[in-house]
Design a protein around this motif. Structure first.
Motif, PDB file in Angstrom:
ATOM      1  N   CYS A  75      39.330  40.060  45.705  1.00  0.00           N
ATOM      2  CA  CYS A  75      37.882  39.862  45.556  1.00  0.00           C
ATOM      3  C   CYS A  75      37.641  39.044  44.285  1.00  0.00           C
ATOM      4  CB  CYS A  75      37.216  41.234  45.453  1.00  0.00           C
ATOM      5  SG  CYS A  75      35.482  41.189  44.981  1.00  0.00           S
ATOM      6  N   ILE A 114      33.743  47.569  45.736  1.00  0.00           N
ATOM      7  CA  ILE A 114      34.725  47.192  46.757  1.00  0.00           C
ATOM      8  C   ILE A 114      35.946  48.115  46.664  1.00  0.00           C
ATOM      9  CG2 ILE A 114      36.262  45.335  47.541  1.00  0.00           C
ATOM     10  CD1 ILE A 114      33.343  44.570  47.877  1.00  0.00           C
ATOM     11  N   GLY A 143      34.570  38.819  43.066  1.00  0.00           N
ATOM     12  CA  GLY A 143      33.335  39.368  42.475  1.00  0.00           C
ATOM     13  C   GLY A 143      32.112  38.525  42.757  1.00  0.00           C
ATOM     14  N   CYS A 144      32.039  37.956  43.964  1.00  0.00           N
ATOM     15  CA  CYS A 144      30.986  36.965  44.229  1.00  0.00           C
ATOM     16  C   CYS A 144      29.586  37.542  44.235  1.00  0.00           C
ATOM     17  CB  CYS A 144      31.260  36.223  45.535  1.00  0.00           C
ATOM     18  SG  CYS A 144      30.839  37.161  47.020  1.00  0.00           S
ATOM     19  N   SER A 145      29.454  38.855  44.254  1.00  0.00           N
ATOM     20  CA  SER A 145      28.112  39.449  44.226  1.00  0.00           C
ATOM     21  C   SER A 145      27.711  39.885  42.818  1.00  0.00           C
ATOM     22  CB  SER A 145      28.047  40.649  45.181  1.00  0.00           C
ATOM     23  OG  SER A 145      29.064  41.580  44.865  1.00  0.00           O
ATOM     24  N   THR A 196      33.177  45.249  41.257  1.00  0.00           N
ATOM     25  CA  THR A 196      32.249  44.513  42.112  1.00  0.00           C
ATOM     26  C   THR A 196      31.534  45.445  43.081  1.00  0.00           C
ATOM     27  OG1 THR A 196      33.633  42.540  42.003  1.00  0.00           O
ATOM     28  CG2 THR A 196      32.058  42.649  43.812  1.00  0.00           C
ATOM     29  N   ASN A 215      29.453  45.769  46.305  1.00  0.00           N
ATOM     30  CA  ASN A 215      29.099  45.090  47.544  1.00  0.00           C
ATOM     31  C   ASN A 215      29.621  45.944  48.696  1.00  0.00           C
ATOM     32  OD1 ASN A 215      28.150  43.154  49.344  1.00  0.00           O
ATOM     33  ND2 ASN A 215      29.193  41.432  48.346  1.00  0.00           N
ATOM     34  N   CYS A 273      31.537  44.871  51.298  1.00  0.00           N
ATOM     35  CA  CYS A 273      32.586  44.193  52.070  1.00  0.00           C
ATOM     36  C   CYS A 273      33.662  45.143  52.591  1.00  0.00           C
ATOM     37  CB  CYS A 273      33.235  43.104  51.228  1.00  0.00           C
ATOM     38  SG  CYS A 273      32.045  41.958  50.531  1.00  0.00           S
TER      39      CYS A 273
END
Ligand code: SF4
Ligand code: SF4
Ligand code: F3S
Length: 266
Positions: free
Chosen positions: A248, A185, A250-252, A225, A227, A229
């Motif tokens: 963020c 990200i 870090g949901c991924s 992270t 991803n 996004c």
């Protein structure tokens, strides 16, 4: 147009359904075009018209008819604890359904951080002994599409790639498609110039926050992270968490629930 549509079976373990919620909002391509024109969605208890015994009968018929040729899409985790009975589908443990459906699949897509990593179900103390799909299924190619949820166009993009080229997308060492998870990200974040200039928000409502400074000191996990996004953004490219003023989390990433992603300062 004469090519038969690729059969897809979409099963649901322990999940919150927001991966599906994300998927149905895909704009490029539209989710309806994916479901009605690109794939043959022969089982998905969430989206199919049938329910109960009829749905389970459709599943068995599809497994038999397309054995070895269907894609298995998995949303959520299997539960190993309590003899698998923490998650029951069609009267039996989801763990059994997962093994049963995986046996005839040519490839598996692990949707979201649940299926990819375990996510919230596997967070401490993990009362159901939730595990990601690859801990149970070890003899099939698995494409991880993490995120809680994943971006809609990433989900449909993975499917589109597989249908167009009739092969799996190139994956990184963790099994994620490189085309969507090849960068952090932080690498493409529009607040990056503030990071480089040492301009940070120190409080959620301070002058730095109002000026759009970098959120690193408020715990943003963008630097670690992977991803899409900050490049593809959400809601058809409208925004993403950092653009709406929140770092963020870090949901991924694997284990983000237990790694202090929520409101911890670095
Ligand atoms: Fe819900 Fe997140 Fe799991 Fe998807 S990955 S089902 S959004 S908890
Ligand atoms: Fe990096 Fe987060 Fe700062 Fe963006 S807000 S530049 S991702 S630390
Ligand atoms: Fe998740 Fe971070 Fe994107 S929290 S939605 S990976 S900006």
């Amino acid at each position: 147009e004469n090519k038969p549509r690729t059969p897809v079976l979409w099963v649901h373990g322990q999940e919150c359904t927001c991966c599906s919620e994300s998927f149905i909002r895909s704009a490029h391509p539209l989710a309806k075009d994916v479901v009605l024109s690109m794939i043959s969605l022969d089982y998905d208890p969430l989206l199919m018209a049938a329910a109960g015994d009829d749905a389970e009968a459709a599943l068995e018929a599809a497994i038999e008819k397309y054995h070895g040729n269907y894609i298995l899409a998995v949303e959520g985790t299997p539960a190993l604890g309590h003899d698998g009975m923490a998650c029951v589908v069609g009267g039996r443990p989801f763990l059994d359904q997962l093994k049963h459906t995986a046996e005839g699949a040519k490839a598996i897509i692990s949707w979201g951080s649940c299926a990819s990593w375990g996510c919230v179900q596997a967070a401490r103390p993990n009362p159901t002994q939730a595990v990601p799909v690859h801990k149970v299924i070890r003899d099939k190619p698995i494409i991880k599409v993490p995120g809680c949820p994943p971006i809609a166009e990433v989900m449909t993009g993975v499917i589109t790639y597989m249908l167009t080229f009739d092969r799996l997308p190139a994956l990184d060492r963790q099994g994620r498609p490189k085309m969507f998870y090849g960068q952090r990200i932080h690498d493409k974040c529009y607040r990056r110039p503030h990071f480089d200039a040492g301009q940070f928000a120190e409080q959620w409502d301070d002058e730095g926050a109002r000026r759009g400074y970098c959120l690193y000191k408020l715990g943003c996990k963008g630097p670690t992270t992977y991803n899409a996004c900050s490049t593809m953004r959400w809601n058809s490219g409208v925004s993403f968490p950092i653009q709406s003023g929140h770092g963020c989390i870090g949901c991924s990433e694997d284990g983000f629930w237990d790694k202090g992603s929520f409101y911890d300062r670095v």
